[in-house]
Design an enzyme around this catalytic site. Sequence first.
Site, mmCIF file in Angstrom:
data_model
loop_
_atom_site.group_PDB
_atom_site.id
_atom_site.type_symbol
_atom_site.label_atom_id
_atom_site.label_comp_id
_atom_site.label_asym_id
_atom_site.label_seq_id
_atom_site.Cartn_x
_atom_site.Cartn_y
_atom_site.Cartn_z
ATOM 1 N N ARG A 1 0.864 -1.138 0.019
ATOM 2 C CA ARG A 1 0.064 0.076 -0.006
ATOM 3 C C ARG A 1 0.860 1.194 -0.115
ATOM 4 N NH1 ARG A 1 -1.891 0.519 4.299
ATOM 5 N NH2 ARG A 1 -1.526 -1.255 5.633
ATOM 6 N N TYR B 1 -1.719 -3.253 -7.010
ATOM 7 C CA TYR B 1 -1.420 -4.154 -5.628
ATOM 8 C C TYR B 1 -2.674 -4.259 -4.615
ATOM 9 C CZ TYR B 1 -0.390 -5.071 -0.714
ATOM 10 O OH TYR B 1 -0.394 -5.972 0.580
ATOM 11 N N GLY C 1 -4.301 -3.610 -1.576
ATOM 12 C CA GLY C 1 -5.154 -2.681 -1.007
ATOM 13 C C GLY C 1 -5.306 -1.431 -1.781
ATOM 14 N N LYS D 1 -9.763 -2.117 1.396
ATOM 15 C CA LYS D 1 -9.558 -1.067 2.438
ATOM 16 C C LYS D 1 -9.992 0.046 1.809
ATOM 17 C CE LYS D 1 -7.204 -3.735 4.677
ATOM 18 N NZ LYS D 1 -5.935 -3.996 5.464
ATOM 19 N N HIS E 1 -10.754 -2.372 11.344
ATOM 20 C CA HIS E 1 -9.895 -3.322 10.780
ATOM 21 C C HIS E 1 -9.476 -4.357 11.873
ATOM 22 C CE1 HIS E 1 -5.406 -3.451 9.412
ATOM 23 N NE2 HIS E 1 -6.173 -4.234 8.704
ATOM 24 N N SER F 1 -1.610 -3.945 9.951
ATOM 25 C CA SER F 1 -1.296 -4.888 8.977
ATOM 26 C C SER F 1 -0.051 -5.727 9.221
ATOM 27 C CB SER F 1 -1.010 -4.322 7.550
ATOM 28 O OG SER F 1 -2.252 -3.456 7.168
ATOM 29 N N CYS G 1 0.536 -8.112 11.314
ATOM 30 C CA CYS G 1 0.812 -8.233 12.763
ATOM 31 C C CYS G 1 0.175 -9.462 13.274
ATOM 32 C CB CYS G 1 0.441 -7.027 13.638
ATOM 33 S SG CYS G 1 1.439 -5.708 13.416
ATOM 34 N N GLY G 2 -0.286 -10.333 12.435
ATOM 35 C CA GLY G 2 -0.928 -11.720 12.830
ATOM 36 C C GLY G 2 -2.183 -11.762 12.939
ATOM 37 N N LYS G 3 -3.093 -10.861 12.222
ATOM 38 C CA LYS G 3 -4.649 -10.952 12.480
ATOM 39 C C LYS G 3 -5.130 -12.366 11.783
ATOM 40 C CE LYS G 3 -6.227 -7.151 10.573
ATOM 41 N NZ LYS G 3 -4.802 -6.715 10.354
ATOM 42 N N THR G 4 -4.406 -12.720 10.735
ATOM 43 C CA THR G 4 -4.810 -14.191 10.039
ATOM 44 C C THR G 4 -4.684 -15.349 10.724
ATOM 45 O OG1 THR G 4 -4.521 -12.917 8.107
ATOM 46 C CG2 THR G 4 -4.811 -15.092 7.892
ATOM 47 N N ASP H 1 -9.688 -9.743 8.687
ATOM 48 C CA ASP H 1 -9.348 -8.423 8.531
ATOM 49 C C ASP H 1 -10.125 -7.300 8.760
ATOM 50 O OD1 ASP H 1 -7.141 -6.735 7.331
ATOM 51 O OD2 ASP H 1 -8.098 -6.558 5.619
ATOM 52 N N ARG I 1 1.779 -12.276 -1.074
ATOM 53 C CA ARG I 1 0.455 -12.654 -0.706
ATOM 54 C C ARG I 1 -0.171 -14.035 -0.957
ATOM 55 N NH1 ARG I 1 -1.891 -8.808 3.498
ATOM 56 N NH2 ARG I 1 -0.115 -7.437 3.937
ATOM 57 N N ARG J 1 2.498 -4.209 17.710
ATOM 58 C CA ARG J 1 3.665 -4.792 17.710
ATOM 59 C C ARG J 1 4.600 -3.966 18.488
ATOM 60 N NH1 ARG J 1 6.436 -8.479 13.816
ATOM 61 N NH2 ARG J 1 4.511 -8.768 12.856
ATOM 62 N N TYR K 1 1.380 -17.380 18.603
ATOM 63 C CA TYR K 1 0.658 -18.190 17.843
ATOM 64 C C TYR K 1 -0.601 -18.951 18.844
ATOM 65 C CZ TYR K 1 4.252 -17.083 14.606
ATOM 66 O OH TYR K 1 4.996 -16.365 13.724
HETATM 67 O O1 SAT Z 1 -2.954 -4.600 0.920
HETATM 68 S S1 SAT Z 1 -3.955 -4.746 2.011
HETATM 69 O O2 SAT Z 1 -4.168 -3.263 2.411
HETATM 70 O O3 SAT Z 1 -5.169 -5.453 1.508
HETATM 71 C C1 SAT Z 1 -3.159 -5.839 3.440
HETATM 72 C C2 SAT Z 1 -2.902 -4.685 4.322
HETATM 73 O O4 SAT Z 1 -2.168 -3.969 4.480
HETATM 74 O O5 SAT Z 1 -3.488 -5.110 5.554
HETATM 75 MN MN MN Z 2 -5.311 -5.575 6.824
#
Ligand code: SAT
Ligand code: MN
Length: 590
Positions: A80, A208, A210, A217, A237, A259, A261-264, A286, A375, A406, A499
């Site tokens: 982004r 790209y 985002g 976003k 978010h 972004s 930082c481990g959300k997924t 997300d 990604r 973080r 984790y």
């Molecule tokens: O590129 S995205 O904005 O979709 C991913 C992110 O930065 O959270």
């Molecule tokens: Mn995100």
Amino acid sequence: MATAAHMLSPLPQMSRAVAEWVNSVRELTRPRAIHWCEGSDAEAREITAQLVRSGELKTLNADFFPGCQLARSAPNDVARVEHLTYICTRSEEDAGPNNHWMDPQQAHAKMRELFRGCMRERTLYVIPYCMGPIDSPLSRCGVEITDSPYVVLNMLIMTRAGRPALERIAREGSFVRGLHSTGELDPERRFIMHFPEELSIESFGSGYGGNALLGKKCHALRIASWQARSEGWLAEHMLIVGLQNPRGETHYLACAFPSACGKTNLAMLIPPASLPGWRVFTVGDDIAWLHPGEDGRLWAINPEAGYFGVVPGTNPQTNRNAYEMIRRDTLFTNVALTADNQPWWEGLTSGTPTIDWQGRPYDPTRGPAAHPNSRFTVTARRNPSYSPHSEDARGVPITGLVFGGRRREVAPLVYEARDWQHGVMVGASVASETTAAAVGQVGVTRRDPMAMQPFCGYNFGDYWQHWLSLGAKLAQPPRIYHVNWFRRDAAGKFLWPGYGENLRVLAWMLDRCAGKAGARDAAIGRLPRPADLDTRGLDIRPEALAQLLSVDPLLWRNEVAEIRAYLARYGRRLPAALLSELAATEQRLG
Ligand code: SAT
Ligand code: MN
């Protein structure tokens, strides 16, 4: 019952408002052809095949990664671009110091010149999409026009796109307009413009995620946060995760982290073997749209239908669900390749990269093989922990909200806010070290309130006031927490294993909400004592745990001063309640 093909009305005839807009964009951009997206699997297969033929996609080893493709972006188009992202409101103050601002007329004029004739020799794709379950009153629709078939493939995975969305748009009349062109991928001619007052987006010069998948976003956070304020809800978010305890009760948390930082990972956490009986269900990884329900609780939907996740670091130990999930029908962007055409990334424990993310022979002196922000795009339905309630029209009820960043130091592993108002101050003062998800220096600490610094479509001062007002109306507001999985010791080593072990912290939160777990009162909020956390089977030194759960008054007095200086930027739009919460914290620090 399937409708016979000849009974379906042609897409361009379904909504006059959409057709007229497409027409005006066609006149401006001059495409060779127009393709209206139906949203069928056959359509996605056809576009994929076409991109494979043109060399824009590479089919991966079908024995190990069936249905998977690799896309390589331009080397200067990998993240982004916050410095080129604008909120264009009539009044500059409405965009706030948290956003870059441009006058809407000036922005439209600038973009019109960029878009003029930009789709010559290209196909213009019309993607009607719905953010959220197609039949949910909480969902909102949009249409993206793009000249990038790669963007189309991503949007088909990430949103409910195609005919049903256009049917809903035709019924409702209103939709968010997103116009996108990759242009020449020239960073000097790249802008991501938002016009919240017009519910429209104009994005030029980047392919790209985002910057280009406008449902994500741009719509679901920047435009939606604006819509949410006027309609009385929140666009955040946040991941949404359901946790089923060994007694069989499921509670949902919504957690905001910046972004990468481990959300997924948190959204699809695997419980450690030493915590038997827990199950985890992913609703979203997300974005969360949070609505006050008639019962006085907050209810959440995930506006997205897929995941656009960071690949490096994914392996069976860190995130087995994601590792399994991306082994078929996945679109990879900017990963490396092995000699036998399998995708490869840093953090994989097997395989050897031979081709780097730019398609060059891999040479470790030139940096990592996969781009750090490479990604995967994959449908949420491939997630082994996909929640059966992801499609519920009313969403899922939220028991707790979690903020985090973080931070090497200062922020302890976890603390609980005293009440909603204190929690809003805690969220507003989140800071985090920057990551590769955005162009710029990595690892510098910056303020990232509610993890929304890059994504809030209006003045943060008004946003915090909206949070305060909304919470005051909730009869059963969720409790609010702050976490930091990334605290390090003096030698730079992570103190917490993270984790799956993060479940211990989440379990403490849920027990707090149920009135079952203890805590000590500290100046910044309530922290578990070591004995309040379930650490059975966890390999951690008592000193490390003590350090993770400590609050250093000296560091925190400094932190409070920094937060105050940061909040002062919002001047008269800053809610006084945040300053009084900060003053109370300072007083408790002594
Ligand atoms: O590129 S995205 O904005 O979709 C991913 C992110 O930065 O959270
Ligand atoms: Mn995100």
